[in-house]
Design an enzyme around this catalytic site. Structure first.
Site, short mmCIF file in Angstrom:
data_model
loop_
_atom_site.label_atom_id
_atom_site.label_comp_id
_atom_site.label_asym_id
_atom_site.label_seq_id
_atom_site.Cartn_x
_atom_site.Cartn_y
_atom_site.Cartn_z
N ASP A 127 -13.81 -49.97 50.13
CA ASP A 127 -15.19 -49.49 50.28
C ASP A 127 -15.53 -48.66 49.05
OD1 ASP A 127 -17.48 -49.14 52.38
OD2 ASP A 127 -17.19 -47.17 51.46
N ASP A 170 -21.13 -52.76 50.67
CA ASP A 170 -20.12 -52.41 49.66
C ASP A 170 -18.71 -52.42 50.24
OD1 ASP A 170 -20.63 -50.28 51.31
OD2 ASP A 170 -20.36 -48.75 49.78
#
Length: 449
Positions: free
Chosen positions: A317, A360
């Site tokens: 992440d 993301d």
């Protein structure tokens, strides 16, 4: 040289030759009619089955299971687009029907069982449903279009075109008409032979008999008689050559038809592969997407656990991604995500999978990789990403955090639990200050370097 032939000898030779010619022509007529009928039937049946299998493969590849493997919504959507699609049946591990869509008519289940038990890829079946009998094609195929032990198999039931039976009847009618035409030709040939060969020979025999009775000069069997015989031989030779040319032309037509079918099938396969790639590919990063993950994670987890081999899941992440988008715009955020996609693609083997799970968040699935090896890979990616992101001079700094879980370390029941363990490790890494790697079995390992 002069050849003297008696009237009896001439009559015996001409009548015998005529009888043999008639028999040969009749046999040839029957053989040609039979070859025509059988050849047309086989070619039509082959082309029809290939077209049915191609359409069934297209339907099977477009099926998308819903919750708990339910296909009702996907089947209804396909039936609205494919008019020939009647029903779909899912098969269990034993090869018997577990569920049929639509499920209202029991006849569809019985027809699907018949198709599932047959060895042929496309099987003609009959089903009683909705107060009527349905003539159907049943095709037994893997749901995802790929043959493998973990493939979920389905039976696609398509309507059988009535034109197929009409063409078979038309083939018989055409063959019968061809036989009649050839029979009339044989009769005409025999009449021609009678008028142009037998009767001239008889006239010569009559002339010879009259000459012997008067003591005159006996005529010789020369001139027109031999010329007629040579003409017959030339006609027969041309007939044989035409037959050979016809046979060669038939083979050429059949070969070209097969080539066209193969080319069409190849084009369909290429279109299906491109459609599957587009459906499972993330447009921004070029990695696999969540749809691919949902369809492949379960089978991959089951294969690795069944073979007693490890499987590592590494979840990434991007830290402080939203501030980057807010201050520099979405184009800068897309550039960061594209770079991370290239970084992950360069770090994996052909047997590994790199997936963009959304936003993301990214995932690596690494078969036969343990916790220590996965940690080494994740640290290298985190470090390289930090070097690239550091050039932006962004505050707060953009970095990457990772969480690792393996099949052996978590002993999860399925792939979902494996991902959940990796997510928990990721949150621990973020809680320890980000830009770090954490595993499901240990505390965070430390900051990326």
């Amino acid at each position: 040289m002069t050849l003297i032939v008696s009237d009896g000898q001439l009559k015996s030779v001409s009548v015998g030759f005529l009888a043999v010619t008639r028999r040969l022509v009749i046999c040839a007529t029957a053989a040609v009619a039979l070859v025509f009928a059988v050849g047309t039937h086989v070619l039509l049946d082959r082309q029809t089955r290939l077209a049915v299998v191609a359409e069934a493969r297209l339907c099977a590849s477009a099926l998308t299971p819903g919750p708990n493997g339910d296909l009702t919504e996907s089947v209804e959507r396909l039936r609205s687009r494919h008019g020939r699609l009647v029903a779909v049946a899912s098969l269990g591990p034993t090869g018997r029907v577990e569920a049929a869509y639509p499920s209202a008519d029991r006849g569809f289940r019985e027809a699907a069982n018949t198709a599932a038990e047959a060895r042929s890829e496309a099987v003609a079946v009959t089903a009683a449903g909705g107060g009527a009998r349905h003539e159907l094609w049943g095709v037994n195929l893997p749901l995802n279009g790929t043959e493998s032990p973990a493939s979920w198999r389905v039976v696609i039931l398509l309507t059988r075109d009535r034109g197929y039976s009409v063409w078979l009847v038309a083939t018989g009618v055409v063959a019968a008409l061809a036989a009649v035409g050839l029979g009339l030709g044989a009769w005409g040939l025999s009449r021609w032979f009678e008028g142009n060969v037998t009767q001239p020979l008889r006239r010569i025999a009559t002339s010879a008999r009259n000459t012997r009775s008067t003591g005159g000069v006996r005529p010789s069997l020369r001139g027109n008689v031999w010329r007629e015989t040579e003409d017959i031989a030339e006609c027969l030779r041309r007939h044989v050559e035409q037959g050979q040319e016809t046979q060669a032309y038939t083979k050429q037509v059949e070969y070209e038809a097969q080539q066209q079918v193969r080319l069409h099938q190849k084009r369909l396969d290429n279109r299906l592969r491109r459609a599957e790639d587009r459906a499972t590919m993330d447009a921004l990063t070029g990695l696999r997407n969540r749809h691919f993950l949902e369809s492949e994670l379960g089978p991959l987890f089951d294969r690795q656990r069944g073979a007693r081999r490890d499987l590592a899941a590494v979840v990434f992440d991007v830290d402080n991604f939203k501030p980057l988008n807010d201050t520099r715009g979405h184009e800068a955020g897309d550039d960061i995500l594209r770079f991370l996609g290239e970084l992950l693609r360069a770090a994996i083997r052909p047997t590994d999978f790199a997936v963009r799970m959304g936003g993301d968040e990214f995932l690596l699935l690494l078969p036969d990789v343990n916790t220590r090896q996965a940690n080494s890979i994740a640290e290298r990616i985190v470090r390289l990403f930090a070097q690239y992101a550091g050039r932006l001079g962004q505050s707060p700094a953009v970095s990457l955090s990772a969480g690792i879980a393996t099949l052996r370390s978590t002993e999860g029941a399925d792939g979902g639990e494996l991902l959940a363990a990796a997510d928990a490790a990721l949150y621990r890494a973020k809680g320890q200050g980000k830009n770090s790697v954490s595993t499901a079995e240990d505390a965070p390992i430390g900051p990326g370097r």
